[in-house]
Design a protein around this motif. Sequence first.
Motif, mmCIF file in Angstrom:
data_model
loop_
_atom_site.group_PDB
_atom_site.id
_atom_site.type_symbol
_atom_site.label_atom_id
_atom_site.label_comp_id
_atom_site.label_asym_id
_atom_site.label_seq_id
_atom_site.Cartn_x
_atom_site.Cartn_y
_atom_site.Cartn_z
ATOM 1 N N GLU A 99 0.816 -1.230 0.000
ATOM 2 C CA GLU A 99 0.000 0.000 0.000
ATOM 3 C C GLU A 99 0.845 1.273 0.000
ATOM 4 N N ARG A 100 1.956 1.245 0.740
ATOM 5 C CA ARG A 100 2.726 2.475 0.954
ATOM 6 C C ARG A 100 4.040 2.517 0.180
ATOM 7 N N GLY A 101 4.414 1.415 -0.467
ATOM 8 C CA GLY A 101 5.727 1.342 -1.111
ATOM 9 C C GLY A 101 6.783 0.969 -0.098
ATOM 10 N N ASP A 123 9.854 2.125 0.254
ATOM 11 C CA ASP A 123 10.507 3.306 0.821
ATOM 12 C C ASP A 123 9.544 4.119 1.681
ATOM 13 N N GLY A 124 8.266 4.098 1.300
ATOM 14 C CA GLY A 124 7.287 4.910 2.004
ATOM 15 C C GLY A 124 6.871 4.362 3.362
ATOM 16 N N VAL A 137 3.081 -9.814 -5.473
ATOM 17 C CA VAL A 137 3.549 -8.554 -6.059
ATOM 18 C C VAL A 137 4.975 -8.254 -5.594
ATOM 19 N N GLU A 196 8.285 -7.752 -7.941
ATOM 20 C CA GLU A 196 8.798 -6.403 -8.133
ATOM 21 C C GLU A 196 9.906 -6.199 -7.109
#
Lengths: 205, 205
Positions: B24-26, B28-29, B107, B111
């Motif tokens: 949801e946030r990445g 890094d995020g 996912v 990725e």
Amino acid sequence: MTHRIESQRKLREICRIAARVFYERGYDGASMQEIAKAVGLTKAGLYHHVQSKDRLLFEIMNYGMDILQENVLDKVQAITDPREKLRQTIMGHIDLIVRARDMEITVILHENRSLKGKLREKINARKRDYILFLREMIVRVQGKARDAVRVPPEVATFALLGMINWLYQWYRPSGPISQAELARSYIDFFFRGLLGDKERNVWRQ
Amino acid sequence: MTHRIESQRKLREICRIAARVFYERGYDGASMQEIAKAVGLTKAGLYHHVQSKDRLLFEIMNYGMDILQENVLDKVQAITDPREKLRQTIMGHIDLIVRARDMEITVILHENRSLKGKLREKINARKRDYILFLREMIVRVQGKARDAVRVPPEVATFALLGMINWLYQWYRPSGPISQAELARSYIDFFFRGLLGDKERNVWRQ
């Protein structure tokens, strides 16, 4: 008009460089400051070309779809035979994915969770148009076959897209399989899977 | 021993929840603080289970590969006929990818640019083992065919992986194509593409 072309040329240059920065640092990890620096612009100069980071991500993806349109779809437009049209589309799409030059754009186009809302919807609409174009050709190819095997056209469409789009994960043009061999094998494999040997051989004669 | 099982169970729970936060946030995020909160642990409690954010990402990917091993590879191990073994592997792999429960893990596994160095190498080695396993079965299937069509086994292996792994981009079990129909179409399409009609029909009798 000249101004518009120059402006588009600059935007595409920004897209290519920003794609590399996003690829290396992640979308969340990269700042507009860093991207401006990589492009050789001030932050204000970058914002003159793109209004926000979201918008920049959208422009990169949109550019990726433009490349597909210009390098593949425009070139096959005049072909009337669906099998030949599909064959050349597959070759063109493979060429796009394996070209090192646009590798970062390919990755960003496929790993598109960072884009939200209307911008995401716009990119998805362009992707959907391409999917429908492939599906339509597959239906026409199946319809022309006298003894067609029944693979649902949706499934064949996505199987084909998976085969091609996944290439960026493993295929390197400098490796043991040449691009020509890859394209030939993929086309043979796909049409045989779709139509069986008999139709494929009839087609070849 | 009981302690070890309990500890692994907890680590897997952390992996599933953290995968959702990263999704949801990445990567890094998302912060370790946020992840700890989502799991219901203090930050110190989270660090008791995983030493770093890098390590957590590795553990999620490693868990993804464990699921493949336990749910697919272990189950086909005793099958000796290469066609049947490959067929069941395809069915199992499809089942894994389309299961909503593990979508985030899928996912993250695909990725995987955020993972670096030795940890990345470890995951890639496990992926490579699976690729070699598929390739070996494809070679054996091709070898058994009397009139084999020549798709290079590497190309067939990656075409198959692309078809299956790409499913997470488009396939929804609640949509118009049932999972059973999807698996049947994929298996038909793949074996026909690999071997042609004749061999496929011989096999079916």
